[in-house]
Scaffold this active site. Structure first.
Site, PDB file in Angstrom:
ATOM      1  N   ASP A 230    -106.864  17.537  48.700  1.00 25.54           N
ATOM      2  CA  ASP A 230    -107.114  16.307  49.446  1.00 25.54           C
ATOM      3  C   ASP A 230    -108.198  15.476  48.779  1.00 25.54           C
ATOM      4  OD1 ASP A 230    -107.554  14.376  51.490  1.00 25.54           O
ATOM      5  OD2 ASP A 230    -106.737  15.790  52.949  1.00 25.54           O
ATOM      6  N   HIS A 318     -95.510  11.504  51.645  1.00 29.86           N
ATOM      7  CA  HIS A 318     -96.819  10.980  52.020  1.00 29.86           C
ATOM      8  C   HIS A 318     -97.480  10.242  50.855  1.00 29.86           C
ATOM      9  CE1 HIS A 318    -100.472  11.037  54.533  1.00 29.86           C
ATOM     10  NE2 HIS A 318    -101.124  11.292  53.424  1.00 29.86           N
TER      11      HIS A 318
END
Length: 403
Positions: A230, A318
C-alpha cells in the site's frame, strides 16, 4: 484503507461479513484506491530533507525537528504508528472564536514542539530514548468558512459518495491533529498532553483514532490487512511540488489531508479464488508488481491488452481506476495506516495529501462506480483538513490564517 475517527468502539457495527452484494459499498474502494500497493514513503523534501526524498523508517539518532517551513508530520519518513485527534471550537462570536483558535494553535505549537524535542519535559517521554515524534495540525473547512480564514480557495468539504456509511460522530472536526511515532507509548502520552492543552485553550474533543503499520524494512512498501502493498505509486519530490503542496505564496507550504476510515472485509477478500486477488487489485499480491509490468515500481500500463483484446489490468481493477493517467498525471501522497478496533472492525485509515481535494473526489467517484475491490470495503468515517504551513522557532502554527 483509512482508519476513522476515534478509538471508541462502534457498538452498532455489524459482524464481519462479505459486503460484496451491497452495491452501495461500491464507493468504498475509492480511498483505498488512492493506490493499493503504495510505496511506503516517497516523502516530500523541504528544509528537513536537504534536497533528497527519504524513504523508510527514520534513523534513531536524534529528535525530528518540529520547526520548519513545512510540518514534520508530512515531510519526515512515515512512522510505524499514528494517532489522530479531532476537536471542535464552540460557537460564540467571530471575534471570540478567532481568539480561541489563536490560543489553541499557540498551545498546540508549544506542547508539540516540547514533546518532539531532544529533552521533552514530561518524564514519561524521557526514559526510552529519543521519541522521534512527528505531528501535523490542520483546520477543517467549516471552521475556515465560519471565521473567514485565509485558506486555499479550492479547500472545501468532500461531497457524499455512493455507498458511504459515515458515522458523523467519528468524522470531520474544526481542528485535526495527527501524531506519528515509532511506538504507541509515545503517542499515548503526547495525545494526552495535546488533548489537555487544546481543551484548556477552549477546544472540545470530537473523536480520536489509532493506527499502525506492519514491521517493514526501511525503503520497502508496507502491506495492508488484505496483504497488498500500500503506497507504491507515491510522488517523487518534483511531482509532490506540483500536486501535493499548495501553489500560491500564502499557502505554498500547506497542503490538504483527506482522511477516510475504511472497514475491510478481510475474511471475504481472503476467500477469493487463487489469482482473483491480483485481478481485483491490478498487481501481483506476492510482490506488488503491476499485471502489466515486471517490477514493483513500474508504472501500470492501463491501456495494455491481451491477444484477445481484454485489458491486461482489468477494467474494474483498483489500480486502473485510481491511475493518475485519468487525472492529467495528478498524484496524491498516500500515508495510510491499518487499524484494529475489534474482530468485526478492522481496516485502513486512508490518509492522503494533495493540493486540491477535488482530485480525491474524482478518484473516489470512479472507484464508487466500478471498483472490483469495493464489495470488500465500507467507508465509515471521513474528514478533510487544510494542513497548515510549519512554524519558525519563535513562531506559531497558523500565523498565515489571519492575513
Amino acid at each position: 484503507m483509512p482508519t476513522e475517527q476515534g478509538n471508541a468502539q462502534d457498538s452498532s457495527r455489524p459482524a464481519a461479513t462479505r459486503f460484496g452484494r451491497r452495491r452501495a459499498l461500491l464507493a468504498g474502494g475509492a480511498v483505498l484506491a488512492a493506490g493499493i500497493g503504495a510505496a511506503a514513503d516517497e516523502l516530500v523534501r523541504d528544509d528537513r530533507t536537504a534536497g533528497r526524498a527519504t524513504t523508510g523508517a527514520p534513523s534513531a539518532e536524534s529528535a525530528i525537528p518540529f520547526h520548519g517551513a513545512r510540518q514534520a508530520g508530512i515531510t519526515a519518513p512515515q512512522q510505524p504508528a499514528t494517532h489522530l485527534l479531532s476537536f471542535d471550537l464552540p460557537k460564540a462570536s467571530a471575534a471570540t472564536d478567532r481568539k480561541t483558535l489563536r490560543g489553541v494553535l499557540g498551545t498546540l505549537t508549544r506542547t508539540l514542539a516540547a514533546a518532539a524535542s531532544d529533552a521533552p519535559p514530561d518524564p514519561r517521554l524521557q526514559s526510552g530514548g529519543v521519541s522521534r515524534l512527528t505531528s501535523l495540525v490542520g483546520i477543517g473547512p467549516a471552521l475556515a468558512a465560519r471565521l473567514g480564514l485565509n485558506v486555499p480557495a479550492s479547500f472545501r468539504e468532500l461531497p457524499s459518495f455512493a455507498g458511504d456509511r459515515l458515522d458523523p460522530h467519528r468524522s470531520n472536526g474544526d481542528l485535526l491533529v495527527q501524531l506519528c511515532a515509532a511506538d504507541r507509548w509515545t503517542l499515548t502520552v503526547v495525545a494526552e498532553l495535546a488533548g489537555t492543552a487544546a481543551q484548556a485553550a477552549g477546544a472540545v474533543p470530537r473523536w480520536t483514532q489509532s493506527g499502525f503499520l506492519p514491521h517493514t524494512p526501511p525503503g520497502t512498501t508496507p502491506r495492508n490487512l488484505f496483504g497488498s502493498k500500500d503506497g507504491i505509486a507515491n510522488p517523487d519530490h518534483a511531482a509532490a511540488e506540483q500536486w501535493v503542496w499548495a501553489p500560491s505564496a500564502a499557502h505554498r507550504n500547506g497542503t490538504v489531508l483527506v482522511y477516510r476510515r475504511i472497514r475491510m472485509d478481510v475474511t471475504g477478500f481472503a476467500a477469493l479464488p487463487e489469482g482473483e486477488h491480483d485481478r481485483v487489485i491490478g498487481r501481483r499480491a506476492r510482490d506488488g508488481v503491476p499485471l502489466s509490468g515486471t517490477a514493483e515500481h513500474d508504472e501500470p500500463d492501463i491501456y495494455a491488452k491481451n491477444p484477445d483484446g481484454s485489458y491486461v489490468i482489468p477494467a474494474t481493477a483498483h489500480v486502473r481506476l485510481a491511475s493518475p493517467r485519468f487525472d492529467g498525471g495528478a498524484r496524491m501522497l498516500r500515508r495510510s495506516y491499518s487499524y484494529d478496533d475489534g474482530p468485526t472492525d478492522r481496516g485502513l485509515l486512508f490518509c492522503a495529501f494533495m493540493r486540491d481535494p477535488a482530485q480525491f473526489t474524482r478518484v473516489q467517484n470512479r472507484l464508487a462506480a466500478r471498483d472490483a475491490l469495493a464489495p470488500f470495503l465500507q467507508h465509515r468515517a471521513s474528514a478533510v483538513a487544510y494542513v497548515l504551513p510549519g512554524a519558525a522557532p519563535a513562531g506559531t502554527l497558523g500565523e498565515q490564517l489571519w492575513t
